[in-house]
Each structure stands twice: as structure tokens, then as C-alpha cells.
Design a protein around this motif. Structure first.
Motif, short mmCIF file in Angstrom:
data_model
loop_
_atom_site.label_atom_id
_atom_site.label_comp_id
_atom_site.label_asym_id
_atom_site.label_seq_id
_atom_site.Cartn_x
_atom_site.Cartn_y
_atom_site.Cartn_z
N GLY A 150 -2.70 0.11 10.67
CA GLY A 150 -4.11 0.07 10.29
C GLY A 150 -4.93 1.24 10.77
O GLY A 150 -6.14 1.26 10.60
N PHE A 151 -4.29 2.21 11.41
CA PHE A 151 -5.06 3.34 11.89
C PHE A 151 -5.39 4.28 10.76
O PHE A 151 -4.73 4.30 9.73
CB PHE A 151 -4.28 4.13 12.94
CG PHE A 151 -4.13 3.42 14.25
CD1 PHE A 151 -2.97 2.70 14.54
CD2 PHE A 151 -5.14 3.47 15.19
CE1 PHE A 151 -2.84 2.06 15.74
CE2 PHE A 151 -5.00 2.82 16.39
CZ PHE A 151 -3.86 2.11 16.66
N GLU A 152 -6.38 5.11 11.01
CA GLU A 152 -6.69 6.17 10.09
C GLU A 152 -6.09 7.44 10.65
O GLU A 152 -6.48 7.90 11.73
CB GLU A 152 -8.22 6.30 10.01
CG GLU A 152 -8.71 6.95 8.74
CD GLU A 152 -10.22 7.09 8.80
OE1 GLU A 152 -10.89 6.03 8.83
OE2 GLU A 152 -10.70 8.22 8.85
N HIS B 230 0.58 1.75 8.81
CA HIS B 230 0.95 0.35 8.67
C HIS B 230 0.19 -0.51 9.67
O HIS B 230 -0.17 -1.65 9.39
CB HIS B 230 2.46 0.21 8.90
CG HIS B 230 2.98 -1.15 8.53
ND1 HIS B 230 3.28 -1.48 7.22
CD2 HIS B 230 3.23 -2.24 9.26
CE1 HIS B 230 3.72 -2.73 7.18
NE2 HIS B 230 3.70 -3.22 8.42
N LYS C 191 -9.41 6.00 14.57
CA LYS C 191 -8.89 7.30 14.12
C LYS C 191 -7.90 7.81 15.13
O LYS C 191 -8.15 7.81 16.33
CB LYS C 191 -10.04 8.28 14.01
CG LYS C 191 -10.95 8.03 12.84
CD LYS C 191 -11.79 9.25 12.55
CE LYS C 191 -12.65 9.00 11.34
NZ LYS C 191 -13.68 9.97 11.20
N SER D 160 -6.54 -5.70 16.43
CA SER D 160 -6.56 -5.00 15.15
C SER D 160 -7.04 -3.58 15.37
O SER D 160 -7.97 -3.34 16.12
CB SER D 160 -7.51 -5.74 14.20
OG SER D 160 -8.57 -4.90 13.85
N SER E 123 0.83 -1.21 0.00
CA SER E 123 0.00 0.00 0.00
C SER E 123 0.86 1.25 0.00
O SER E 123 0.40 2.34 -0.30
CB SER E 123 -0.91 -0.02 1.23
OG SER E 123 -0.11 -0.14 2.38
N ARG F 81 2.95 -0.61 18.29
CA ARG F 81 1.83 -1.51 18.33
C ARG F 81 1.49 -1.90 19.76
O ARG F 81 0.35 -1.87 20.18
CB ARG F 81 2.17 -2.76 17.49
CG ARG F 81 0.94 -3.57 17.14
CD ARG F 81 1.26 -5.04 16.88
NE ARG F 81 2.55 -5.29 16.27
CZ ARG F 81 2.74 -5.50 14.96
NH1 ARG F 81 1.73 -5.49 14.14
NH2 ARG F 81 3.95 -5.73 14.51
N SER G 260 -8.01 -1.60 12.99
CA SER G 260 -8.53 -1.10 11.72
C SER G 260 -9.63 -0.09 11.94
O SER G 260 -10.57 -0.31 12.71
CB SER G 260 -9.04 -2.25 10.87
OG SER G 260 -10.09 -2.89 11.56
N GLY G 261 -9.47 0.99 11.27
CA GLY G 261 -10.52 2.01 11.29
C GLY G 261 -10.43 2.97 12.45
O GLY G 261 -11.15 3.95 12.50
N SER H 8 -1.96 -0.85 21.71
CA SER H 8 -2.92 -1.89 22.05
C SER H 8 -3.12 -1.96 23.55
O SER H 8 -4.23 -2.11 24.04
CB SER H 8 -2.48 -3.24 21.49
OG SER H 8 -1.40 -3.73 22.22
#
Lengths: 154, 748
Positions: B637-639, B635, B615, B610, A37, B725, B612-613, B729
Motif C-alpha cells: 500500500g505504499f506510494e 502491494h 511515501k 495500514s 492491480s 510488512r 496506505s498513502g 510496521s
């Protein structure tokens, strides 16, 4: 030159950069962030670094040229440079910046000028090295090969 | 006859008479001349003589008298005119001086007499002073004796030594023959001879306390002379010969501890006195003098004080010993209790296991049996077996639960659960039985009830089930209604539970559940008994319904553990009853539904989380490091939203951002200020994004500053992927159990 050879050359070259202390582990981190990506992540970051650093070095030269040196401003610039260089892993530049900052605190103009010279020197060195690295990578990609991932026992 | 100048004496001279006159005159003259000489001599000898001029005068007078008499000697015979003239002059002079002297003496003699009076007066005065000196000396002696005695008496805290010393010293000072101390007995009706001076071992000699002489002594604080024949003074057998010396007795107040008030002087209205009897040596004809009596009184007082000190000391020693004994006993009791508890717990644990195993076998096998081919009677029998064994299993569980609840070893299993689901489950469980009894069950959940809550799901369900189950059990017909809502502060304070002070807070709410049934109701006097273990109401109807009587007791324990309160209201028999309880539950933070089942279970496998998404907001002035950080986060997965100044950061930040990462070591831009402002902007803690500082400084000051402004984490630049990470987390995970977030220093 065939791909395998080029790849080996790249690996050796990169290894030497690490050995000589031009780059440190942070650069590896950057490389890890590069994926499908984000294929040109490292190049983008490094280019940004080059632009930023040029500007900073010019500002520093001008600031130290003044009859009344504003050490606060000088310190701010050096701080920025240090941050940037450590973000991409330019170890020697970063160390030079640290030394520079110390002399800024002491407000020692001669020493600052000397440090500035040193920083500039290191910067140009690492710029040169990185540009060579990227050229090698481009050559490999152009020849159809893939960039070998560095497994460093760091 | 020729005329001569001679003077003829008046009468003719008589030969003999003339001779005597001649001699007398001579001696007179002699005497008169010697007197002044003597006077002068003696006056010169004495130092003091105020009247010298009187002496002179007197001397002159006498000398002239002498001279006159001397000259007279010549006038006995024919004498010349010169002699006569001299004689006349002398006489004249003498006359003058003697008159003067006589006049003078009129003044002098009273003076001289008064000298004598003064001398007498002075002599008297001297005698008086002598007497007084003697008195003072005696007093000083007495004082010295008293001080010495007091010193002796007070130098020890031992009662016996005090008294012995007193007697010995008194005996010595006053030269007593015998000195004795009579102490009141325990009954207070008699005086017992306790100490004597001479006799080594006083016999247990007692005297009744209400003798007049004793009363006389006790009623006065002075030393009183008593007769040697009274019983207290008769310490040795009377032998005819001797005349006993004078005896004096004085009371010694025995001060009790209770006489000493904190701010008062002790009142000497105590009833208890001891008697001290002092006897002068017999046959000595000595008398008691005033100063000696005073001495005795003072000593008696001192003895009283010393005795009270000794008594206090004894008392405190005794109290201390008592305390020590009590401590030992308590310790023993505690250890015994602990052993007993441990024994019981061991027993319970064993029994738990031992009892459940056969139960399990019975239930399992009976249910298996149910599955097989059975005749109707057999099926009925198996069903009964199953039902009974289920009941038994419940009983066992209840008993074990209660005993665990009692010694406080039960702890709630907190977790996030779906509140509404709990109620629905209970409803589902109860519906079959209710429908069999043709009871209508309705569930009413308030709209503001949170969907999820933090608490012990299993036990809450057990409580609700128990309460609802009771409602169903004791209702023959009609309906059961279950309502649940969030309790507000006013409704939380119930007159029935005045000691219950619920304080709702940001992280918790109080769930109130009311279960109303139209069943047999409970009489008001039975209500308190409901929650006691094993107590059943007496009506046969309830007896037949079964149950161990433990259910409500257990519910009460659970509710108490959840910091709530449970009670039952009923208007009387046959009027149905309402069971109400409130429990405190935690509010979980608002978060993605997908996280919910995952979060409490995930412990430390960071790799699985995860992002993902999610913010995040990155604030960094330095372009390069901003880009690097962004790369890291993307990388993962965060926005990522990027800002490069604090104003921009505050402008952009919203509750949608989960994390704000900011570089705080840039001089000039105060990352700390931004943190504070973010705190102010988001008052509800579950809306506020986590704030993480990125810094190149590892020093303490930076860390402290970060803590101070309320940052949630600190990361040291340059940061690796794994570090980023793990940090994020951790932070996102721990957010759910927020209440007490510690600074996660996840630097190097």
C-alpha cells in the motif's frame, strides 16, 4: 486440452521446477505480489531479468576476453547478476554466481571462464523453463481458466 | 854508662806502687777490650740500633784506650825506644779518637734522650687508645643490647607483652635488682604501679603525680638519678640492713594517636608520661655509668613507640568492631523499615479495597436513589448524602495517592494526549461551580502550545483541576484566569526555585500554567505551609470550605514527578493569589492525525497496520531487485518512488518520504554515505525519513556499518512480503517513542 488438465499440468510443472532447484521461495513471493492491480507483475519482472542478464553475460564474456582481466569489473557484473537472480528466485543461477565470485576474488582466470560457462548454462536453462511456464499460463488464461495458486509446503 | 835507646822513667820506680799500677793498668786494659766486645755482642742481639758508626767510634776509642794502658805496662821498666814510639802513637791516636767521640757525643746524647721521651709518649698514647677501645667496646655492647631489646619490644603488638619484655630484658642487660613501670591513671592525677620485674602481682599502689621528684623526671628526656627513698623507688618494704642500690628513673612518653600529624613528626608535647624506675642491686656498690643511662633512655623511647603502635592497633580493632556492630544494627534497622513499609503497603492495599467498596455502594445507591421519586426534603437529604460521600471518596483517594506517592511507587502513565482538550475539560468541569459563585473564568492558551503532548494525562488534569479548584474555592467574587504557554529558558529560571534547572531539548518542552484568582489571598508566612500535608491555614473561612489539605501536596508530588516545579504567589490576605506550575512534557513526532489514537494502543498486531498513502523511496541499482522491492511495497500500500543512483536519491529525498530503502551491498555505490548525508540533510529528527538497508550480506561488518551511519533497520535480501510488512510496521510504530531507537535487525 481442457482447463483442468492444463491447470494440473501447470502445477506439476511448477512443482518440478522447485524440486529440481531451478526456483526457490522467492519466486513464490513474486507470485504473491501479483494481484488485480498488478496482473502481470511476475512476467514483467522476469522479462526484466532476462534483459538484464543477457546484457550482463555479454559484458562478462567481453571482460574475461581481455588480455588484462579487470577482476573488479567482473566481480561487479557477477554481483549484479547474483542480485537479480536472487530477487526472482532463480536459485541455480544464483549459486553459480556465488561460486563465480569466489573465483573472482582468487583472480583465477580459468576457473572464472568455467564459472561463466556454468552461469550461462544455468541461465539458459532457467530461461527456458520460465518461458515454458509462462506459455502454459497464457494457454490457461486463453482457455478461460485461472492460474492456480501454488500452495507449497516450503 | 853506655848510652842506650831506652827511656828512663821520670821518677825511680817504687816497687809496691809500681806493682799496683801494673796490675791496674792490666785490668783497665782488659776492661777496655771487653767493653766493645760486649757492646758488639749486645748490639748484634738487638735488632734496632741506629747509631752503628757511633758504636764503631766508641769501640775504637775504647780499644785505643785499652791499648794505651796495655802498652803502659811495658813502660814501668826499662823499655826500648820502639815501645816508647808505639806508646806515643797509641796515645796520640787515642787522643784523637776520644776527642772525636767527645764531640760526637754532644750530638748523640740528646738524641738518645729524646728517644726515651718518645717512648714515653708512645706508651701514653697506647694507654689512651686502650681506654678508648674499652669505651667503644662498651658502647657497642650497649648498642647490641639496645638492638636486642628493641627487637624484643617491637616484635609484639600486645601492650602487656611489650612492657613485660622491656622490663625483663632491661633487668637482664643491666643486671638490675628491680625494674618497675608506673602508668598514669585515667584521671591523670596519680601514677599507678603497673608492672614490676620481680614481684609477680604488683598491688594497686598509687602515687600522686605531682611529686617534685616525678616532675623532675618528667621535665627532662634524660634518665635521672633519683633517691632510693622517694616513693616511686620504694617498692619493697624497707629492711634496715641493706644499702639500696642506685636508682634511675626515666619518663616514657605515652603518645596519643592525635600526636601523629600526617606530615609532621609527633610533637612530644603530650602531657602523659609513664615512669620507669630502675634499681641496681643493693649492696653491690655499682654505679650507673653514662652508657647505661643512654641505654635506658633509648629503650624508653622505643617503648613509647611500641606502645603507640599497640595503641593504634587497639584503636583500629575497636573501630572495626564498632563499624561491624553498626553495620549489623543498620542492617537490622533497614530490614525493620522494609518490613514496616511492606506492612503499611499491605495495609493500604487492603484498606484501599475495603474502604472503596462500601463507598462505591453508598455513592452508587445514593445516585440511584436520586433517580427515583422523592419528596423535596428527601431529595435534599439524598443530595447531601451524595455530596458527603463524594467528598469522602475524594479524601480516601487522596490519602491513598499520597502514601503511594511517598514511597515512590507511583509512576507516570505516559501517553500521547491532546493538551488543549485537557484544559477545555477542566474548564467544563469548573464552569458550573464558578457560575454558581458568579465567578468569571477565562482560559488563555498560547498559540505556540503544541496540540499534542506526551505525558500523564490523568494526573496532569488532576493537578490543573486541583489548582483551579482551589482558586475557585477560595474566591468569593471576581474572576479566575488560566494561562498556559510554552516556557522559554529565561522564564524557566525563577528566583523562587533556584535549584530548578530546566533544560529544554528537542523532544521535550516545558508547559507553564498560571492560575490567577482575585480571592482571599494568602499571607506570606503561610505560603510554605501550603504544600505540606494536612496543614491548613488558620482562617475560619478556609476551614469551612472543606478539603483535607492534601490537594496541593499531591499536586506538588505529581509536578515533581513530571520534573517540574509548583509554587504560589500572593501579595497578602485579600489580594488574591496566583498559582504557577511548570511541567515537562514530551513532544510527539509529527504524523498523520489518523494514526494518532491508533498508534499508542497498537502493540503487536502487525496485520492491522495500514500503510496506505505513506511515501517511500527505493534506491537500488539492480533493475530486477528494484522492481521486486517496488512490487512488495506497492502491494503493502505504499506510494513508491524509485531511484537508481545515490545522487538521484539525495536529490529526490524529502521529508514527505517516510522510509528510504536502499541497497547497500552494491560495490562502488556507497549506501552508507547516503545515509550520512540524509542525516545531515534532515536535522530535525521527526522530519527525517527512516533509513532501511537492504543487503544480501549477513555479516557483522555490514550490520556494524549500518549502525554506525545511523540506519534505522537492516533487511536481508531476498525479502518476503510478511517480513517487509513486519519490519516497516515495527519501525513506523516505534518512531513515536523515538529517543532511543535500537537497531532492529530484522534479517533472517
Amino acid at each position: 486440452m481442457e482447463v483442468g488438465q492444463m491447470q494440473r499440468r501447470l502445477v506439476d510443472y511448477t512443482k518440478s521446477l522447485f524440486m529440481e532447484g531451478f526456483l526457490d521461495g522467492q519466486f513464490l513471493q513474486l507470485q504473491q505480489l501479483q494481484d488485480e492491480s498488478n496482473p502481470d507483475f511476475v512476467v514483467e519482472v522476469v522479462s526484466l531479468f532476462f534483459d538484464d542478464s543477457e546484457k550482463l553475460l555479454n559484458d562478462l564474456t567481453m571482460a574475461l576476453d581481455q588480455p588484462n582481466v579487470d577482476f573488479k569489473k567482473v566481480d561487479a557484473h557477477v554481483h549484479q547478476l547474483k542480485g537479480s537472480s536472487s530477487s526472482i528466485g532463480a536459485q541455480r543461477v544464483k549459486n553459480a554466481c556465488i561460486a563465480f565470485r569466489n573465483f573472482c576474488e582468487e583472480q583465477n582466470i580459468e576457473a572464472c571462464l568455467r564459472c561463466l560457462q556454468q552461469v550461462k548454462q544455468e541461465y539458459y536453462l532457467v530461461k527456458n523453463k520460465l518461458e515454458t511456464l509462462f506459455r502454459l499460463e497464457q494457454q490457461i488464461v486463453a482457455a478461460g481458466g485461472s492460474i492456480p495458486l501454488m500452495e507449497m509446503g516450503l | 854508662m853506655e848510652s842506650c835507646n831506652c827511656i828512663e822513667p821520670q821518677w825511680p820506680a817504687d816497687e809496691l806502687l809500681m806493682k799496683y799500677q801494673y796490675i791496674s793498668d792490666f785490668f783497665i786494659a782488659l776492661a777496655y777490650f771487653s767493653i766493645p766486645l760486649e757492646l758488639i755482642y749486645f748490639v748484634k742481639k738487638s735488632a734496632v740500633f741506629p747509631y752503628r758508626w757511633v758504636l764503631v767510634q766508641f769501640g775504637a776509642f775504647i780499644v785505643l784506650c785499652g791499648a794505651t794502658h796495655l802498652i803502659n805496662l811495658w813502660t814501668f821498666t826499662m823499655h826500648s825506644r820502639t815501645v816508647a814510639v808505639v806508646m806515643t802513637t797509641a796515645k796520640v791516636l787515642t787522643a784523637v779518637v776520644s776527642c772525636a767521640t767527645a764531640l760526637m757525643l754532644v750530638h748523640i746524647i740528646p738524641d738518645l734522650l729524646s728517644v726515651k721521651t718518645r717512648e714515653l709518649f708512645l706508651k701514653n698514647k697506647a694507654a689512651e687508645l686502650d681506654r678508648e677501645m674499652g669505651l667503644i667496646r662498651t658502647q657497642e655492647e650497649t648498642g647490641r643490647h639496645v638492638r636486642m631489646l628493641t627487637h624484643e619490644i617491637r616484635s609484639t603488638l600486645d601492650r602487656h607483652t611489650i612492657l613485660k619484655t622491656t622490663l625483663v630484658e632491661l633487668g637482664r642487660t643491666l643486671g638490675l635488682e628491680e625494674c618497675a613501670l608506673w602508668m598514669p591513671t585515667r584521671t591523670g592525677l596519680e601514677l599507678q604501679l603497673s608492672y614490676t620485674l620481680r614481684q609477680q602481682n604488683p598491688v594497686g599502689y598509687t602515687v600522686p603525680i605531682h611529686l617534685p621528684v616525678i616532675n623532675q623526671v618528667f621535665s627532662s628526656s634524660r634518665a635521672v638519678k633519683i633517691s632510693p627513698n622517694c616513693p616511686v623507688a620504694r617498692l619493697r618494704p624497707l629492711s634496715g640492713k641493706y644499702v639500696p642500690g642506685e636508682v634511675v628513673a626515666v619518663r616514657v612518653p605515652l603518645l596519643h594517636l592525635s600526636n601523629f600529624q600526617i606530615n609532621d613528626w609527633p610533637e612530644l608535647s603530650t602531657k602523659r608520661y609513664a615512669l620507669m624506675v630502675l634499681m641496681l642491686p643493693s649492696d653491690s656498690a655499682r654505679q650507673w655509668h653514662g652508657h647505661q643511662l643512654e641505654l635506658v633512655e633509648v629503650v624508653a623511647d622505643q617503648v613509647a613507640v611500641a606502645l603507640s603502635h599497640a595503641a593504634i592497633l587497639e584503636e583500629s580493632m575497636r573501630a572495626r568492631d564498632l563499624l561491624m556492630d553498626q553495620n549489623v544494627a543498620l542492617d537490622l534497622a533497614r530490614r525493620e523499615a522494609e518490613t514496616a513499609i511492606r506492612a503499611r503497603n499491605d495495609f493500604l492495599a487492603v484498606m484501599n479495597h475495603e474502604m472503596r467498596t462500601p463507598m462505591h455502594a453508598i455513592i452508587a445507591l445514593s445516585s440511584l436513589l436520586q433517580e427515583t421519586e422523592l419528596t423535596p426534603e428527601q431529595r435534599l437529604m439524598v443530595e447531601t448524602i451524595l455530596k458527603s460521600s463524594n467528598l469522602l471518596a475524594t479524601l480516601i483517594n487522596d490519602v491513598l495517592d499520597v502514601s503511594r506517592l511517598e514511597d515512590g511507587s507511583l509512576q507516570l502513565d505516559l501517553g500521547i494526549f491532546n493538551l488543549c482538550a485537557v484544559f477545555r475539560e477542566v474548564l467544563n468541569l469548573i464552569k458550573p461551580i464558578a457560575s454558581v459563585k458568579k465567578l468569571h473564568v477565562s482560559l488563555n492558551l498560547a498559540p505556540d502550545l503544541p496540540e499534542y503532548a506526551i505525558g500523564d494525562e490523568k494526573r496532569l488534569m488532576q493537578t490543573i483541576l486541583n489548582v483551579v479548584g482551589n482558586a475557585v474555592k477560595f474566591t468569593k467574587e471576581g474572576s479566575i484566569s488560566i494561562t498556559a504557554f510554552v516556557a522559554k529558558s529565561e522564564s524557566l529560571r525563577d528566583s523562587r526555585a533556584p535549584e530548578f534547572f530546566p533544560v529544554p531539548s528537542d523532544n521535550h518542552f516545558y508547559l507553564r500554567v498560571q492560575v490567577k484568582d482575585s480571592g482571599s489571598g494568602i499571607s506570606t508566612q503561610d505560603i510554605p505551609k501550603l504544600f505540606t500535608k494536612f496543614a491548613q491555614t488558620q482562617s475560619t473561612a478556609t476551614r469551612n470550605s472543606g478539603g483535607s489539605g492534601l490537594g496541593l501536596a499531591i499536586c506538588k508530588r505529581f509536578v515533581n514527578l513530571m520534573e517540574g516545579h509548583i509554587w504560589i504567589e500572593s501579595e497578602g490576605l485579600g489580594k488574591g493569589c496566583t498559582a504557577i506550575f511548570t511541567v515537562k512534557l514530551g513532544i510527539p513526532e509529527r504524523l498523520n492525525e489518523s494514526k494518532l489514537p491508533l498508534m499508542p494502543k497498537v502493540s503487536s498486531n502487525h496485520g492491522q497496520t495500514s500503510f496506505s498513502g505513506l511515501k517511500v523511496l527505493v534506491m537500488d541499482e539492480n533493475g530486477v531487485s528494484r522492481m521486486v522491492t517496488k512490487g512488495l511495497l506497492v502491494h503493502l500500500g505504499f506510494e513508491v518512488t524509485m531511484v537508481s543512483s545515490s545522487d538521484e536519491c539525495l536529490h529526490v529525498v524529502s521529508h514527505e518520504h517516510k522510509v528510504v530503502l536502499m541497497d547497500v551491498c552494491v560495490p562502488g555505490m556507497d549506501g552508507y554515505e547516503i545515509a550520512v548525508q540524509i542525516h545531515e540533510k534532515f536535522t530535525k529528527s521527526h522530519e527525517r525519513p527512516l533509513i532501511v538497508a537492504l543487503t544480501g550480506n549477513t555479516d557483522k561488518v555490514t550490520k556494524e556499518n549500518c549502525m554506525r551511519v545511523g540506519m534505522d533497520g537492516v533487511i536481508l535480501k531476498p525479502v518476503s512480503l510478511d517480513k517487509m510488512r513486519s519490519v516497516l510496521s515495527d519501525l513506523l510504530e516505534h518512531r513515536f517513542f523515538r529517543g532511543h531507537i535500537e537497531m532492529k535487525n530484522i534479517g533472517d
